[in-house]
Design an enzyme around this catalytic site. Structure first.
Site, mmCIF file in Angstrom:
data_model
loop_
_atom_site.group_PDB
_atom_site.id
_atom_site.type_symbol
_atom_site.label_atom_id
_atom_site.label_comp_id
_atom_site.label_asym_id
_atom_site.label_seq_id
_atom_site.Cartn_x
_atom_site.Cartn_y
_atom_site.Cartn_z
ATOM 1 N N HIS A 96 45.604 39.852 37.946
ATOM 2 C CA HIS A 96 44.536 40.181 38.701
ATOM 3 C C HIS A 96 43.635 38.636 38.896
ATOM 4 O O HIS A 96 43.945 37.839 38.443
ATOM 5 C CB HIS A 96 43.909 41.180 38.140
ATOM 6 C CG HIS A 96 44.523 42.611 38.023
ATOM 7 N ND1 HIS A 96 44.235 43.568 38.718
ATOM 8 C CD2 HIS A 96 45.496 42.872 37.121
ATOM 9 C CE1 HIS A 96 45.089 44.585 38.556
ATOM 10 N NE2 HIS A 96 45.907 44.154 37.435
ATOM 11 N N HIS A 132 46.215 45.045 42.957
ATOM 12 C CA HIS A 132 45.132 44.987 44.066
ATOM 13 C C HIS A 132 45.441 44.288 45.410
ATOM 14 O O HIS A 132 45.699 42.982 45.125
ATOM 15 C CB HIS A 132 43.910 44.614 43.338
ATOM 16 C CG HIS A 132 43.505 45.698 42.355
ATOM 17 N ND1 HIS A 132 42.789 45.373 41.326
ATOM 18 C CD2 HIS A 132 43.532 47.156 42.206
ATOM 19 C CE1 HIS A 132 42.578 46.238 40.517
ATOM 20 N NE2 HIS A 132 43.139 47.362 41.104
ATOM 21 N N GLU A 146 44.053 40.873 45.851
ATOM 22 C CA GLU A 146 44.305 39.745 44.906
ATOM 23 C C GLU A 146 45.951 39.145 45.320
ATOM 24 O O GLU A 146 46.481 39.012 44.215
ATOM 25 C CB GLU A 146 44.240 40.518 43.661
ATOM 26 C CG GLU A 146 42.808 40.996 43.453
ATOM 27 C CD GLU A 146 42.416 41.686 42.192
ATOM 28 O OE1 GLU A 146 43.536 42.032 41.294
ATOM 29 O OE2 GLU A 146 41.561 42.456 41.987
ATOM 30 N N GLU A 189 42.870 37.760 34.554
ATOM 31 C CA GLU A 189 41.820 37.745 35.758
ATOM 32 C C GLU A 189 41.834 36.233 36.049
ATOM 33 O O GLU A 189 40.830 35.604 35.507
ATOM 34 C CB GLU A 189 40.579 38.356 35.411
ATOM 35 C CG GLU A 189 40.516 39.696 35.081
ATOM 36 C CD GLU A 189 40.793 40.523 36.428
ATOM 37 O OE1 GLU A 189 40.650 40.044 37.278
ATOM 38 O OE2 GLU A 189 40.608 41.748 35.988
#
Length: 400
Positions: free
Chosen positions: A311, A165, A168, A370
């Site tokens: 991420h 992404h 990110e 994450e």
């Protein structure tokens, strides 16, 4: 002394500040008009207040590495301060600038980190640590090579990736800093956070793809000018806004982590996003985007024991996919959680992601981490605390 500077293509305030060894606050202080402006653009004239810096006269036998080591200057800073100097053709009597520097580290963790910085650091790390192997897994929509770096010679193969992404991009920096710390430990005592990296080097081959989505990262950090090949589409897809800080997708508005053939149709229907945009559009078909296809092909060409996709944000570790994961996945996730202080989460209703596809395809452990907490893009000021949390996880992934 204050100088006028004409902004060049690819410039950001962070890159200009690094090149001239000043702080971005210094640029803002003499250019107050920039404070309300998210991007700078080619041809724009700004003022730079540059300090006097010491000079050095090249002697016989000098190399940039020797000079950097002697004066405790990072190679990155030394090269950036001398853009017209070819480090492979130093001339006796040539005068170079000796900038202020944070030291001998190559990977700068204090500024925004984009594709330009990534390529520079891969080259510099390769010069310092020639056992690192760099290659490309394919190209982005705009033709940018997507780098991969290998460290280790062992039979057990592990894969980490980052920046699926666009906003990110701090995950790229996490992976590059880890590669530098790993390589430095391997050439020194061998120890990194108490683990013997020389042993892991012989047991494991780690393949790192630090930036899956280079076009998207560039868009988030630099914006889009009228000369951009997708300029009009990007403005339309971004609802008329020139602020691309919330952009997750690739340059064609496709979310690369919704592109994999693991119940892709279910994810498409659940997302209910009809066309290109900043996030959540799955594309017209699985693997329609060259970045997703490249990393799928790369994965299929290797015998990975384990993969981790990095991420942001949430401080969570996702380890399952529709009960297709092996029994050991939960145990490994708990170990990763223990060394990172993150939470291991069994995630329902998630399809078409990279780790989903890997688990479905190979029935081996695959994870999404994450990292950090907050609003993307996470500020660079959080880097140290995030890295301190995940470095144990990065090492543990080589052990389990």
């Amino acid at each position: 002394m204050v100088y006028s500077y004409v902004v060049q293509k690819g410039d950001t305030l962070f890159r200009i500040a690094r090149r001239y060894n000043i702080h971005t606050d210094s640029i803002y202080s003499v250019n107050p008009q920039l404070k309300g402006q998210r991007y700078i653009y080619p041809g724009q004239v700004i003022q730079l207040q540059l300090p006097e810096v010491p000079k050095y006269v090249i002697q016989a036998g000098d190399t940039f590495y020797d000079i950097a080591h002697r004066f405790r200057i990072s190679l990155t800073d030394l090269l950036a301060a001398n853009p017209g100097v070819n480090p492979r053709r130093l001339l006796i009597g040539q005068i170079i600038v000796l900038p202020l520097s944070k030291g001998m580290d190559i990977v700068d963790t204090t500024n925004d980190y984009g594709y330009v910085e990534l390529l520079e650091d891969i080259g510099l790390l390769g010069q310092r640590y020639p056992f690192l192997q760099a290659d490309s897994i394919g190209n982005s929509v705009l033709g940018k090579p997507i780098p991969v770096i290998r460290i280790g010679t062992g039979p057990k193969q592990v894969h980490y990736n980052g920046s699926f992404h666009a906003n990110e991009w701090i995950t790229t920096l996490l992976l590059m800093k880890f590669l530098e710390d790993y390589a430095n430990a391997f050439t020194g005592s061998g120890l990194l956070r108490g683990k013997n990296m020389k042993v892991l080097y012989e047991e494991t081959s780690l393949w790192v793809v630090p930036m899956v989505n280079p076009d998207g990262v560039e868009l988030v950090q630099e914006g889009a000018m009228p000369t951009h090949p997708y300029y009009m589409q990007l403005l339309e897809w971004n609802f008329g806004s020139r602020d691309f800080s919330g952009w997750k997708a690739n340059i064609r508005g496709v979310d690369l982590n919704d592109q994999f053939p693991a119940n892709w149709e279910l994810e498409r229907d659940r997302r209910e996003v009809a066309g290109p945009g900043p996030r959540d559009y799955t594309g017209e078909t699985p693997l329609s985007e060259p970045e997703a296809k490249a990393i799928a092909d790369f994965t299929q060409a290797h015998d990975f024991r384990l993969v981790i996709a990095f991420h942001t944000q949430g401080q969570e570790i996702y380890w399952n996919y529709r009960d297709l994961e092996p029994p050991e996945s939960e145990t490994i996730a708990n170990r990763l959680a223990q060394v990172s202080r993150y939470r291991a989460i069994k995630l329902p209703e998630s399809d078409a992601g990279y780790k989903d596809w890997f688990i479905q395809q190979y029935r081996r452990p695959g994870f999404t981490v994450e990292a950090g907490i907050g609003t993307n893009p996470l500020p660079i000021s959080q880097f140290r605390s995030i890295y301190d949390d995940v470095i144990g996880l990065l090492i543990e992934g080589l052990i389990v």
